[in-house]
Design an enzyme around this catalytic site. Structure first.
Site, short mmCIF file in Angstrom:
data_model
loop_
_atom_site.label_atom_id
_atom_site.label_comp_id
_atom_site.label_asym_id
_atom_site.label_seq_id
_atom_site.Cartn_x
_atom_site.Cartn_y
_atom_site.Cartn_z
N LYS A 171 0.90 -1.17 0.00
CA LYS A 171 0.00 0.00 0.00
C LYS A 171 0.93 1.21 0.00
O LYS A 171 1.46 1.59 1.03
CB LYS A 171 -0.87 -0.02 1.25
CG LYS A 171 -2.23 0.68 1.12
CD LYS A 171 -2.18 2.12 0.69
CE LYS A 171 -1.87 3.07 1.82
NZ LYS A 171 -1.70 4.47 1.39
N GLU A 246 9.83 1.62 10.60
CA GLU A 246 10.85 2.61 10.27
C GLU A 246 10.18 3.97 10.37
O GLU A 246 9.43 4.37 9.48
CB GLU A 246 11.39 2.39 8.85
CG GLU A 246 12.08 1.05 8.64
CD GLU A 246 13.47 1.00 9.25
OE1 GLU A 246 13.91 2.00 9.85
OE2 GLU A 246 14.11 -0.06 9.15
N CYS A 280 13.82 10.75 6.59
CA CYS A 280 13.73 10.34 7.99
C CYS A 280 15.06 10.54 8.69
O CYS A 280 15.11 10.90 9.86
CB CYS A 280 13.29 8.89 8.08
SG CYS A 280 14.33 7.80 7.10
N GLU A 379 10.03 16.36 14.81
CA GLU A 379 10.50 16.24 13.43
C GLU A 379 9.74 17.24 12.56
O GLU A 379 8.51 17.23 12.54
CB GLU A 379 10.23 14.81 12.95
CG GLU A 379 10.79 14.52 11.58
CD GLU A 379 10.46 13.11 11.12
OE1 GLU A 379 9.30 12.69 11.26
OE2 GLU A 379 11.37 12.43 10.60
P1 NAD Z 1 2.24 8.52 7.46
O1 NAD Z 1 2.50 7.69 8.65
O2 NAD Z 1 1.16 9.51 7.49
O3 NAD Z 1 1.92 7.59 6.18
C1 NAD Z 1 2.74 6.51 5.84
C2 NAD Z 1 1.89 5.45 5.18
O4 NAD Z 1 0.93 4.97 6.12
C3 NAD Z 1 1.07 5.95 3.98
O5 NAD Z 1 1.05 4.94 2.99
C4 NAD Z 1 -0.32 6.12 4.57
O6 NAD Z 1 -1.35 6.01 3.62
C5 NAD Z 1 -0.36 4.97 5.56
N1 NAD Z 1 -1.37 5.11 6.61
C6 NAD Z 1 -1.95 6.25 7.10
N2 NAD Z 1 -2.85 5.94 8.05
C7 NAD Z 1 -2.84 4.60 8.19
C8 NAD Z 1 -3.53 3.69 9.04
N3 NAD Z 1 -4.45 4.09 9.93
N4 NAD Z 1 -3.25 2.36 8.94
C9 NAD Z 1 -2.33 1.92 8.06
N5 NAD Z 1 -1.66 2.74 7.21
C10 NAD Z 1 -1.90 4.06 7.29
O7 NAD Z 1 3.65 9.15 7.14
P2 NAD Z 1 4.01 10.21 6.03
O8 NAD Z 1 3.65 11.55 6.51
O9 NAD Z 1 3.47 9.77 4.72
O10 NAD Z 1 5.60 10.02 5.97
C11 NAD Z 1 6.45 10.78 6.72
C12 NAD Z 1 6.97 10.04 7.93
O11 NAD Z 1 7.65 8.85 7.53
C13 NAD Z 1 8.00 10.84 8.68
O12 NAD Z 1 7.78 10.76 10.07
C14 NAD Z 1 9.32 10.17 8.32
O13 NAD Z 1 10.36 10.37 9.21
C15 NAD Z 1 8.91 8.76 8.20
N6 NAD Z 1 9.89 8.00 7.41
C16 NAD Z 1 10.72 7.12 8.05
C17 NAD Z 1 11.69 6.42 7.34
C18 NAD Z 1 12.63 5.44 8.00
O14 NAD Z 1 13.20 4.63 7.31
N7 NAD Z 1 12.81 5.46 9.29
C19 NAD Z 1 11.80 6.61 5.96
C20 NAD Z 1 10.95 7.53 5.35
C21 NAD Z 1 9.99 8.21 6.10
#
Ligand code: NAD
Length: 477
Positions: A171, A246, A280, A379
């Protein structure tokens, strides 16, 4: 208009509902994606199960590896197309998009080569017994990914699982799923059996939640925010399956008074502006020893003030951020810090001629930021760097560990003993000494501690996450 990719075919989804995708560079709709539901997720998991029990599951490790390696070559054939799609979807500068596609191909090379090198071992046991330990796939793994590095994340998360022999359901983020859909088609073209790779697009709380709660999933890999990570982990607990999380970071770059200025300054800048700060592992805090604070931060400020944000085609230091919500969020950090009187040491610029509707923010350097401030603890996920002075080594360690996150740290010093002491004391999954980041670091185990999550991706270690260890005890006398 794009569709899901399930069982080797594009499908509209059970409801036919779609949602708009906006180009971050212009703010204008450029395509629509299918809104996946629990039923679409169920279709995808069933297709993956059938592939696992059928054509995909029957392949040898060497055959799986060969397919993954072929995908690396296929990516090179479609390099410009993939970079263009990634840049349109995310708004990132073309140079960054090209670097991302290069890293994606590297993941395919690495895991293609690794697939048949996951060896078990033999344990000496009682007389009359032979004991072997083998690594087997979970079956079907679920992957929920963010929008910041969509193609690289496909390479990193899905490929390690495929190399182990799992079939996968992805997804992707609703904001950016075009490269994942294209990569799935390219995988099909090089010979991946139908159902080995399935993609359901759509909203997190619908398709994402349904995937993490599906009883047919054997393991989940989630990359995204800590808030959603907690929900995913709870869903996995209900099914008693494991997951890697992650999550975010607030990673420090620690600069001691014997640091090589010329080497450190450009990397400290790049580590926060790469991908417009939406990384991240961004080095979002620079901690500088007090006696060189003014000189070092002054040098960073001179570089920071030259930064420019523009469209992918302008190919400047930064692009726009991903959407209006993120733009508002990043801007609120900047506005609040200004209202609190935190000094602005430097500002970049948004280039002349960017489209009015694009989601641009001005790269900004603040310092000294008071300890405990929101800029220290939260962040931002944008091109905002915060500077903090510290007294000595123990103060530097205290400051580095002052947040709930623990993803990456950079240490800048020529003192060998200090390099080791600080590397051991900082809470982080990766530590760089006299450098920061490593061109994707495909081979290097990566992941966090605390609010940055748990589990490891990249390198050989990821293969262990996507495997179940089985101990076989043979009593033969
Ligand atoms: P997010 O958590 O809002 O979304 C991430 C994914 O989760 C998307 O595909 C979203 O559709 C899905 N999602 C949202 N609600 C959900 C639910 N209730 N159940 C299951 N899935 C759901 O994050 P974002 O804003 O898209 O991404 C940014 C974040 O990701 C930042 O905090 C960043 O640091 C982190 N990130 C971490 C890494 C790492 O490797 N540690 C890498 C990249 C990004």
């Amino acid at each position: 208009m794009t569709q899901h990719f399930i069982n080797g075919r594009h499908v509209a989804g059970r409801t036919g509902e779609t949602m708009a995708v906006l180009a971050p560079a212009t703010g204008e709709e450029f395509t629509r994606i299918a809104c996946g539901t629990a039923d679409d997720i169920d279709d995808a998991v069933k297709a993956a199960q059938a592939a696992y029990e059928g054509a995909w599951g029957k392949l040898t490790a060497a055959e799986r590896g060969r397919l993954i390696a072929k995908l690396a070559l296929k990516v090179q054939d479609h390099f410009d197309e993939l970079a263009r799609i990634e840049a349109q979807d995310t708004g990132k500068p073309m140079a960054q998009a090209r670097a991302d596609i290069e890293a994606t191909a590297r993941y395919f090379e690495f895991y293609g080569g690794a697939a048949d090198k996951v060896h078990g071992h033999v344990i000496p046991f009682m007389n009359g017994y032979s004991v072997s330990v083998v690594h087997e796939p979970h079956g079907v793994t679920g992957h929920i990914l963010p929008w910041n590095y969509p193609a690289q994340m496909f390479g990193r998360s899905l490929t390690a699982s495929l190399a182990m022999g799992n079939a996968v359901v992805l997804k992707p983020a609703e904001e950016a799923c075009q490269t994942a859909l294209r990569l799935a088609v390219l995988a099909s073209e090089v010979g991946f059996p139908d159902g080995a790779i399935n993609i359901v697009t759509g909203r997190g709380h619908e398709a994402g939640a349904a995937l993490s709660a599906h009883p047919g999933i054997g393991f989940m890999s989630f990359t995204g925010s800590p808030e959603v990570g907690k929900m995913v982990q709870k869903a996995c607990a209900e099914n008693l399956i494991g997951c890697t999380l992650e999550l975010g970071g607030k990673s420090p770059q620690i600069v001691f008074d014997d640091a090589d200025f010329d080497a450190a300054v450009p990397i400290v800048c790049k580590a926060i502006v790469q991908n417009t700060g939406q990384t991240c592992s961004a080095g979002s805090r620079v901690l500088v020893q007090k006696n060189i604070y003014d000189a070092f931060v002054g040098a960073v400020a001179r570089q920071f003030s030259k930064l420019r944000a523009g469209t992918p085609e302008m190919d400047l230091d930064c692009g726009p951020v991903i959407n209006a919500r993120q733009q508002g969020r990043v801007q609120s950090f900047i506005d609040q810090a200004r209202e609190q009187g935190i000094p602005v040491l430097a500002e970049g610029q948004i280039a002349q001629g960017v489209p009015n509707g694009g989601f641009y923010v001005t790269p900004t350097l603040f310092g000294p930021v008071p300890r405990g401030n929101r800029l220290e603890q939260e962040e931002v996920f944008g091109p905002v760097l915060s500077a903090f002075p510290f007294e000595d080594e123990s103060d530097a360690i205290r400051l580095a560990n002052a947040t709930a996150y623990g993803l990456v740290a950079g240490i800048w010093t020529g003192n060998g003993g200090r390099q080791q002491r600080v590397a051991k004391s900082v809470r982080a999954g990766q530590v760089f000494i006299n450098g920061y980041g490593a061109g994707g670091g495909i081979e290097l185990p990566f992941g966090g501690t605390g609010k940055s999550g748990h589990g490891r991706e990249k390198g050989f270690m990821a293969l262990e996450e996507f495997a179940v260890t089985k101990t076989i005890v043979h009593k033969h006398g």
